[in-house]
Scaffold this active site. Structure first.
Site, short mmCIF file in Angstrom:
data_model
loop_
_atom_site.label_atom_id
_atom_site.label_comp_id
_atom_site.label_asym_id
_atom_site.label_seq_id
_atom_site.Cartn_x
_atom_site.Cartn_y
_atom_site.Cartn_z
N CYS A 105 -1.87 -17.77 2.27
CA CYS A 105 -0.87 -17.15 3.18
C CYS A 105 0.35 -17.00 2.27
CB CYS A 105 -0.78 -17.86 4.30
SG CYS A 105 0.78 -17.35 5.25
N CYS A 162 -0.36 -13.30 3.16
CA CYS A 162 0.84 -12.91 4.18
C CYS A 162 2.15 -12.71 3.67
CB CYS A 162 0.54 -13.58 5.46
SG CYS A 162 -0.87 -14.45 5.85
N LYS A 195 2.77 -10.39 0.66
CA LYS A 195 2.52 -9.01 1.13
C LYS A 195 3.50 -8.36 1.96
CE LYS A 195 0.89 -8.61 5.19
NZ LYS A 195 -0.39 -8.89 5.75
N TYR A 238 -8.24 -5.02 7.13
CA TYR A 238 -6.88 -5.15 6.99
C TYR A 238 -6.15 -5.05 5.64
CZ TYR A 238 -6.74 -8.69 11.24
OH TYR A 238 -6.99 -9.10 12.43
N GLU A 286 -3.34 -2.10 4.43
CA GLU A 286 -1.97 -2.65 4.19
C GLU A 286 -1.74 -2.16 2.87
OE1 GLU A 286 -1.88 -6.39 7.36
OE2 GLU A 286 -1.90 -6.74 5.28
N HIS A 314 15.69 -0.74 28.61
CA HIS A 314 16.17 0.42 28.22
C HIS A 314 17.18 0.46 27.35
CE1 HIS A 314 15.62 4.87 28.60
NE2 HIS A 314 16.88 4.78 29.03
N GLU A 374 9.40 -0.83 26.57
CA GLU A 374 9.51 -0.59 27.94
C GLU A 374 8.26 0.22 28.33
OE1 GLU A 374 12.64 2.12 29.24
OE2 GLU A 374 12.90 2.72 27.34
#
Ligand code: NDP
Length: 451
Positions: free
Chosen positions: A43, A48, A51, A178, A182, A434, A439
């Site tokens: 990682c 991760c 990346k 993945y 990616e 908003h 939302e």
């Protein structure tokens, strides 16, 4: 019987360091940890973290384009890969040092060398030392899998990608999960010409409507996507790497990245010899307590082939330490684990896809698809997709899928509500913020279909 350590952890990645630190610092155990490469694991060192920094780097051209549309005088210069990589290396050094300090601060003894299991209570270090431990934790993670074919030696994997000397002009990425998706988006964003081949549709297993949109947008940005293709062989020539596919086509690239999955990292670890049951793919077989069939040996993280995600490994490591060394036995929870795929557009997902849910029970599908305000103003063609899969019987939100800028951030918050068992009506009872993209999650009034 007395042991050198209460716990010996093999592997200094996400799961291993968490288990070691909690066992030592919170439960007073005498702990050692061995890591053969760099502290932090996949990682932090080659997954991760680097990346995500490359995702940020690759998003800058778009930001400059938008800046111009918003009235700024902005010019995009050339991308300096060497400069970026130098900075990236320095950042990884910094993070590795933090991980190392975390271990020493907790009183964990770190051995910077390979360790293998010598017996249910013994670990052999590469320098020949054998140390004993009451418990051994296997946290060796996974390693990229590259299938066998002629010319395999010419390809790189995600292990090498962060170390490239130069950015290739043309790259072939093989795979459709993945990592392949990616890196296709990252490299395209950095200016590389990207071709992607996979044997099956991309992002298989994820919600089909969402992956269709992601693939459509990837293709629209110029990534050449071919599915149903496998590599037959790769030859090196003056012009580059000549890749021939199963259907006979040949194309030349400067580099080939293989992202065809990862396999548990157990080769040569001595586990089978110590009596530990392994799955056919080499994964350590564990129960819900992360315990193997050999009572003194446990395993957490990717090496167990449960859910191959860092936060899951961390939780498994923590639960192991609390169970074995603390007074609070508990199991890691593998239900409703949200995740994000850092493609462009980004994808955040939690729970069941429409396809998986309708196999289980009747569901209502709520979808909102729209152009996000920021991009629409700039004349961009981005599209956001928000989707809820709702149980007809219980009204619970079984699946939430978001394709949008920052979808990873949004799904983390939606996952809290889902984990609490929120119903569609409770989503609806939540007042909107908003103007935001998120939302839409609380304003989808009517199902688009029943399934
Ligand atoms: P994935 O399992 O996600 O995808 C593997 C891909 O390779 C699939 O498209 C698969 O096709 C294809 N494939 C598998 N075997 C072969 C083969 N023999 N020949 C040709 N193609 C093949 O693996 P990744 O390597 O992308 O990632 C590994 C894991 O790492 C992920 O599962 C995930 O858990 C983790 N990860 C998570 C990230 C995140 O959270 N953002 C980022 C990166 C990795 P098919 O569909 O037909 O099987």
């Amino acid at each position: 019987m007395s042991f050198d350590y209460d716990l010996f952890v093999i592997g200094g990645g996400s799961g291993g360091v968490r288990a070691a630190r909690i066992a030592a610092a919170e439960h007073g155990a005498k702990v050692a940890l061995a890591e053969e490469y760099r502290m932090g694991g996949t990682c932090v060192i080659r997954g991760c973290v680097p990346k995500k920094l490359m995702v940020f780097a690759s998003s800058m051209p778009k930001a400059v384009e938008e800046a111009r549309a918003y009235g700024w005088q902005a010019e995009l210069g050339a991308f300096d890969w060497t400069g970026f990589r130098t900075k990236l290396d320095a950042e990884l050094d910094r993070l590795e040092a933090i991980y190392r300090r975390g271990q020493s601060g907790a009183g964990v003894t770190v051995f910077d060398q390979r360790a293998t299991v010598a017996s249910p209570h013994e670990v052999r270090l590469a320098d020949g030392q054998v140390v004993s431990a009451k418990h051994i934790l296997i946290a060796t993670g996974g390693t990229p899998f590259v299938p066998d074919f002629d010319g395999r030696e010419h390809v790189m994997t995600s292990n090498e990608i962060f170390k490239m000397e130069a950015l290739p002009k043309r790259i072939l990425i093989v795979g459709g999960g993945y990592i392949a998706c990616e890196f296709a988006c990252i490299l395209e964003g950095l200016g590389t010409g990207v071709t992607l081949w996979n044997r099956s549709p991309l992002l298989r297993g994820f919600d089909a409507e969402c992956r269709d949109l992601i693939v459509e947008k990837m293709a629209a940005r110029g990534i050449a996507i071919h599915t149903g293709l496998v590599v037959q062989h790769i030859r090196k020539s003056e012009a580059g790497l000549v890749v021939t596919a199963g259907d006979g086509r040949s194309e030349t690239f400067d580099a080939v990245l293989y992202a065809t999955g990862r396999v548990p990292n157990t080769a040569g670890l001595g586990l089978a010899e110590a009596g530990v049951t392994l799955a056919p793919n080499g994964a350590v077989t564990v129960d819900d307590w992360s315990q193997t069939n050999v009572p003194s040996i446990y395993a957490v993280g990717d090496v167990t082939d449960r859910i191959a995600l860092t936060p899951v490994a961390i939780r498994e490591g923590h639960a192991f330490a609390d169970t074995v060394f603390g007074a609070t036995p508990r199991q890691a929870d593998h239900e409703l684990v949200a995740s994000a795929v850092f493609t462009r557009p980004e994808f955040g997902t939690c729970g069941l896809s429409e396809e998986a849910a309708r196999e289980i029970e009747p569901v209502e599908i709520y979808v909102s698809a729209f152009r996000p305000m920021r991009s629409a103003f700039a004349g961009g063609d981005e599209k956001v997709l928000m989707k809820l899969v709702v149980s007809k019987a219980t009204r619970r939100v079984l699946g939430c899928h978001i394709v949008a800028p920052e979808a990873g951030e949004m799904i983390q918050l939606a996952a809290i509500a889902m984990k609490m068992g929120a119903t569609k009506e409770q989503f609806d009872a939540t007042c909107a913020v908003h103007p935001t993209m998120a939302e839409e999650l609380v304003t989808m009034r009517k199902p688009v279909r029943h399934a």
